[in-house]
Design a protein around this motif. Sequence first.
Motif, PDB file in Angstrom:
ATOM      1  N   THR A 161      36.326  40.452  22.878  1.00 58.76           N
ATOM      2  CA  THR A 161      37.676  40.764  23.868  1.00 58.76           C
ATOM      3  C   THR A 161      38.857  39.336  23.961  1.00 58.76           C
ATOM      4  O   THR A 161      38.838  37.895  24.388  1.00 58.76           O
ATOM      5  CB  THR A 161      37.894  40.717  25.290  1.00 58.76           C
ATOM      6  N   ILE A 162      39.438  39.334  23.106  1.00 52.38           N
ATOM      7  CA  ILE A 162      41.182  38.465  22.774  1.00 52.38           C
ATOM      8  C   ILE A 162      42.159  38.861  23.662  1.00 52.38           C
ATOM      9  O   ILE A 162      42.690  40.258  22.739  1.00 52.38           O
ATOM     10  CB  ILE A 162      41.228  38.384  21.770  1.00 52.38           C
ATOM     11  N   ARG A 163      43.158  38.169  24.968  1.00 56.65           N
ATOM     12  CA  ARG A 163      43.873  38.568  25.466  1.00 56.65           C
ATOM     13  C   ARG A 163      45.439  37.137  25.211  1.00 56.65           C
ATOM     14  O   ARG A 163      44.700  36.063  26.150  1.00 56.65           O
ATOM     15  CB  ARG A 163      43.840  39.264  26.503  1.00 56.65           C
ATOM     16  N   ILE A 164      46.444  37.537  25.445  1.00 59.97           N
ATOM     17  CA  ILE A 164      47.270  36.747  25.451  1.00 59.97           C
ATOM     18  C   ILE A 164      48.293  37.291  27.157  1.00 59.97           C
ATOM     19  O   ILE A 164      48.604  38.228  26.222  1.00 59.97           O
ATOM     20  CB  ILE A 164      47.868  36.044  24.351  1.00 59.97           C
ATOM     21  N   GLN A 165      48.258  36.378  28.174  1.00 58.04           N
ATOM     22  CA  GLN A 165      49.604  37.510  28.702  1.00 58.04           C
ATOM     23  C   GLN A 165      49.674  36.101  29.725  1.00 58.04           C
ATOM     24  O   GLN A 165      49.870  35.567  29.730  1.00 58.04           O
ATOM     25  CB  GLN A 165      48.704  38.552  29.802  1.00 58.04           C
ATOM     26  N   ALA A 166      51.029  37.281  30.327  1.00 59.98           N
ATOM     27  CA  ALA A 166      51.880  36.452  31.146  1.00 59.98           C
ATOM     28  C   ALA A 166      51.001  36.119  32.520  1.00 59.98           C
ATOM     29  O   ALA A 166      50.948  35.416  33.285  1.00 59.98           O
ATOM     30  CB  ALA A 166      53.017  36.714  31.070  1.00 59.98           C
TER      31      ALA A 166
ATOM     32  N   PRO B  62      47.864  36.528  35.894  1.00 61.59           N
ATOM     33  CA  PRO B  62      47.075  35.521  35.958  1.00 61.59           C
ATOM     34  C   PRO B  62      45.881  36.726  35.453  1.00 61.59           C
ATOM     35  O   PRO B  62      45.606  38.134  35.004  1.00 61.59           O
ATOM     36  CB  PRO B  62      46.720  36.278  37.566  1.00 61.59           C
ATOM     37  N   PHE B  63      45.045  36.174  35.320  1.00 62.32           N
ATOM     38  CA  PHE B  63      42.725  36.876  35.026  1.00 62.32           C
ATOM     39  C   PHE B  63      42.624  37.111  36.259  1.00 62.32           C
ATOM     40  O   PHE B  63      42.451  35.505  37.211  1.00 62.32           O
ATOM     41  CB  PHE B  63      42.806  36.768  33.811  1.00 62.32           C
ATOM     42  N   ASP B  64      41.573  37.374  36.107  1.00 64.43           N
ATOM     43  CA  ASP B  64      40.437  37.517  37.345  1.00 64.43           C
ATOM     44  C   ASP B  64      39.168  37.674  36.811  1.00 64.43           C
ATOM     45  O   ASP B  64      38.465  38.126  35.941  1.00 64.43           O
ATOM     46  CB  ASP B  64      40.659  38.884  38.076  1.00 64.43           C
ATOM     47  N   LEU B  65      38.480  35.800  37.714  1.00 62.02           N
ATOM     48  CA  LEU B  65      37.698  35.903  36.976  1.00 62.02           C
ATOM     49  C   LEU B  65      35.977  36.528  36.724  1.00 62.02           C
ATOM     50  O   LEU B  65      35.206  37.624  35.634  1.00 62.02           O
ATOM     51  CB  LEU B  65      36.594  34.600  37.059  1.00 62.02           C
ATOM     52  N   ALA B  66      36.146  37.135  38.018  1.00 63.80           N
ATOM     53  CA  ALA B  66      34.878  38.521  38.977  1.00 63.80           C
ATOM     54  C   ALA B  66      35.110  39.304  38.189  1.00 63.80           C
ATOM     55  O   ALA B  66      33.984  39.884  37.164  1.00 63.80           O
ATOM     56  CB  ALA B  66      35.498  38.169  40.596  1.00 63.80           C
ATOM     57  N   ALA B  67      36.643  39.879  37.365  1.00 64.09           N
ATOM     58  CA  ALA B  67      36.910  41.122  36.598  1.00 64.09           C
ATOM     59  C   ALA B  67      36.141  41.164  35.175  1.00 64.09           C
ATOM     60  O   ALA B  67      35.396  42.039  35.393  1.00 64.09           O
ATOM     61  CB  ALA B  67      38.307  41.966  37.437  1.00 64.09           C
TER      62      ALA B  67
ATOM     63  N   ALA C 201      27.980  32.407  30.995  1.00 68.97           N
ATOM     64  CA  ALA C 201      28.912  31.600  31.149  1.00 68.97           C
ATOM     65  C   ALA C 201      30.538  31.310  31.009  1.00 68.97           C
ATOM     66  O   ALA C 201      30.758  31.792  29.728  1.00 68.97           O
ATOM     67  CB  ALA C 201      28.612  30.282  30.283  1.00 68.97           C
ATOM     68  N   SER C 202      31.668  30.275  31.801  1.00 68.03           N
ATOM     69  CA  SER C 202      32.491  30.629  31.892  1.00 68.03           C
ATOM     70  C   SER C 202      33.224  29.131  31.703  1.00 68.03           C
ATOM     71  O   SER C 202      32.394  27.809  32.911  1.00 68.03           O
ATOM     72  CB  SER C 202      33.183  32.182  32.711  1.00 68.03           C
ATOM     73  N   PHE C 203      34.224  29.190  31.833  1.00 63.66           N
ATOM     74  CA  PHE C 203      35.033  28.559  31.606  1.00 63.66           C
ATOM     75  C   PHE C 203      37.088  28.858  31.944  1.00 63.66           C
ATOM     76  O   PHE C 203      37.087  29.421  31.555  1.00 63.66           O
ATOM     77  CB  PHE C 203      35.337  27.126  30.546  1.00 63.66           C
ATOM     78  N   THR C 204      36.916  27.720  33.329  1.00 61.42           N
ATOM     79  CA  THR C 204      38.261  28.992  33.786  1.00 61.42           C
ATOM     80  C   THR C 204      39.462  27.498  34.039  1.00 61.42           C
ATOM     81  O   THR C 204      38.902  26.342  34.486  1.00 61.42           O
ATOM     82  CB  THR C 204      38.490  29.004  34.954  1.00 61.42           C
ATOM     83  N   GLY C 205      40.554  26.945  33.042  1.00 66.62           N
ATOM     84  CA  GLY C 205      41.819  25.817  32.960  1.00 66.62           C
ATOM     85  C   GLY C 205      42.238  25.992  34.018  1.00 66.62           C
ATOM     86  O   GLY C 205      43.003  27.061  33.721  1.00 66.62           O
ATOM     87  N   TYR C 206      43.178  25.086  34.629  1.00 68.44           N
ATOM     88  CA  TYR C 206      44.373  25.131  35.912  1.00 68.44           C
ATOM     89  C   TYR C 206      45.367  23.989  35.463  1.00 68.44           C
ATOM     90  O   TYR C 206      45.306  23.318  34.523  1.00 68.44           O
ATOM     91  CB  TYR C 206      43.434  24.905  37.228  1.00 68.44           C
ATOM     92  N   VAL C 207      46.334  24.347  35.047  1.00 69.27           N
ATOM     93  CA  VAL C 207      47.576  23.564  35.056  1.00 69.27           C
ATOM     94  C   VAL C 207      47.205  22.018  36.373  1.00 69.27           C
ATOM     95  O   VAL C 207      47.248  22.406  37.466  1.00 69.27           O
ATOM     96  CB  VAL C 207      48.649  24.616  35.801  1.00 69.27           C
ATOM     97  N   ARG C 208      47.448  21.088  35.571  1.00 71.45           N
ATOM     98  CA  ARG C 208      47.501  20.171  36.473  1.00 71.45           C
ATOM     99  C   ARG C 208      48.838  19.660  37.687  1.00 71.45           C
ATOM    100  O   ARG C 208      49.694  20.191  36.085  1.00 71.45           O
ATOM    101  CB  ARG C 208      46.422  18.477  36.211  1.00 71.45           C
ATOM    102  N   ASP C 209      49.166  19.074  38.463  1.00 72.28           N
ATOM    103  CA  ASP C 209      50.115  18.329  38.575  1.00 72.28           C
ATOM    104  C   ASP C 209      50.101  16.752  38.369  1.00 72.28           C
ATOM    105  O   ASP C 209      51.432  16.907  38.403  1.00 72.28           O
ATOM    106  CB  ASP C 209      50.311  18.233  40.342  1.00 72.28           C
ATOM    107  N   GLU C 210      49.750  16.173  37.007  1.00 71.07           N
ATOM    108  CA  GLU C 210      49.347  15.089  36.589  1.00 71.07           C
ATOM    109  C   GLU C 210      49.878  13.906  37.836  1.00 71.07           C
ATOM    110  O   GLU C 210      51.386  13.373  37.745  1.00 71.07           O
ATOM    111  CB  GLU C 210      50.699  15.886  35.503  1.00 71.07           C
TER     112      GLU C 210
ATOM    113  N   VAL D 264      43.459  29.125  31.822  1.00 73.93           N
ATOM    114  CA  VAL D 264      42.640  30.130  30.381  1.00 73.93           C
ATOM    115  C   VAL D 264      41.773  30.206  31.171  1.00 73.93           C
ATOM    116  O   VAL D 264      40.480  29.882  31.430  1.00 73.93           O
ATOM    117  CB  VAL D 264      42.522  28.921  29.002  1.00 73.93           C
ATOM    118  N   LEU D 265      40.977  30.861  30.431  1.00 77.26           N
ATOM    119  CA  LEU D 265      39.779  31.514  30.770  1.00 77.26           C
ATOM    120  C   LEU D 265      38.673  31.632  29.319  1.00 77.26           C
ATOM    121  O   LEU D 265      38.900  32.271  28.525  1.00 77.26           O
ATOM    122  CB  LEU D 265      39.868  33.320  31.337  1.00 77.26           C
ATOM    123  N   VAL D 266      37.335  31.209  29.669  1.00 78.28           N
ATOM    124  CA  VAL D 266      36.717  31.892  28.021  1.00 78.28           C
ATOM    125  C   VAL D 266      34.934  31.838  29.301  1.00 78.28           C
ATOM    126  O   VAL D 266      34.854  31.614  30.015  1.00 78.28           O
ATOM    127  CB  VAL D 266      36.384  30.769  27.313  1.00 78.28           C
ATOM    128  N   ILE D 267      33.982  33.040  28.902  1.00 75.55           N
ATOM    129  CA  ILE D 267      33.305  33.575  29.436  1.00 75.55           C
ATOM    130  C   ILE D 267      31.886  34.424  27.612  1.00 75.55           C
ATOM    131  O   ILE D 267      32.966  34.680  26.934  1.00 75.55           O
ATOM    132  CB  ILE D 267      32.966  34.723  29.562  1.00 75.55           C
TER     133      ILE D 267
END
Length: 152
Positions: free
Chosen positions: A4-9, A11-16, A32-41, A93-96
């Motif tokens: 499943t590949i999606r590019i979307q504006a 948010p996504f739901d990891l549990a769903a 195994a999952s990875f969720t990436g978040y925007v950092r505030d730098e 970003v989310l990868v599972i």
Amino acid sequence: MPATIRIQAEPFDLAAESEKLLDGRADIGALASFTGYVRDEDGRLSALELEHYPGMAEDEIGRVAAKAESRWELLGLTAIHRYGKLAPGDPIVLVIAAASHRRAAFEAAEYMMDYLKTRAPFWKKEHLKDGTTGGWVEAKDADDSALLRWKE
């Protein structure tokens, strides 16, 4: 099952997304999952704006996902990448990866993220808290180095 590949504006739901992969299957022993978040730098970033070429981004991520599926015995794979203007703390970003055993799931998820971080056709522009833009974000040497271990 194809990835499943999606590019979307939105948010996504990891549990769903995890539940969609599991879907009552008893042959899946690991997710195994990875969720990436925007950092505030260090507090200087107000937003990160992501752009992509529709169609091209999905095709490239799909190509890499197919490589992951041929390299590891996966029972499912999801990759979701967001675009648009995202604030610090927003998921980006989310990868599972689903497999019978943990090693395949861990390695496939890490492989996908290393490729997404360095090769996916996305462009990131920083918006700073002072109202200016910080320019386009360049790939980091450490990300390119991480990718080298997956060479065929």
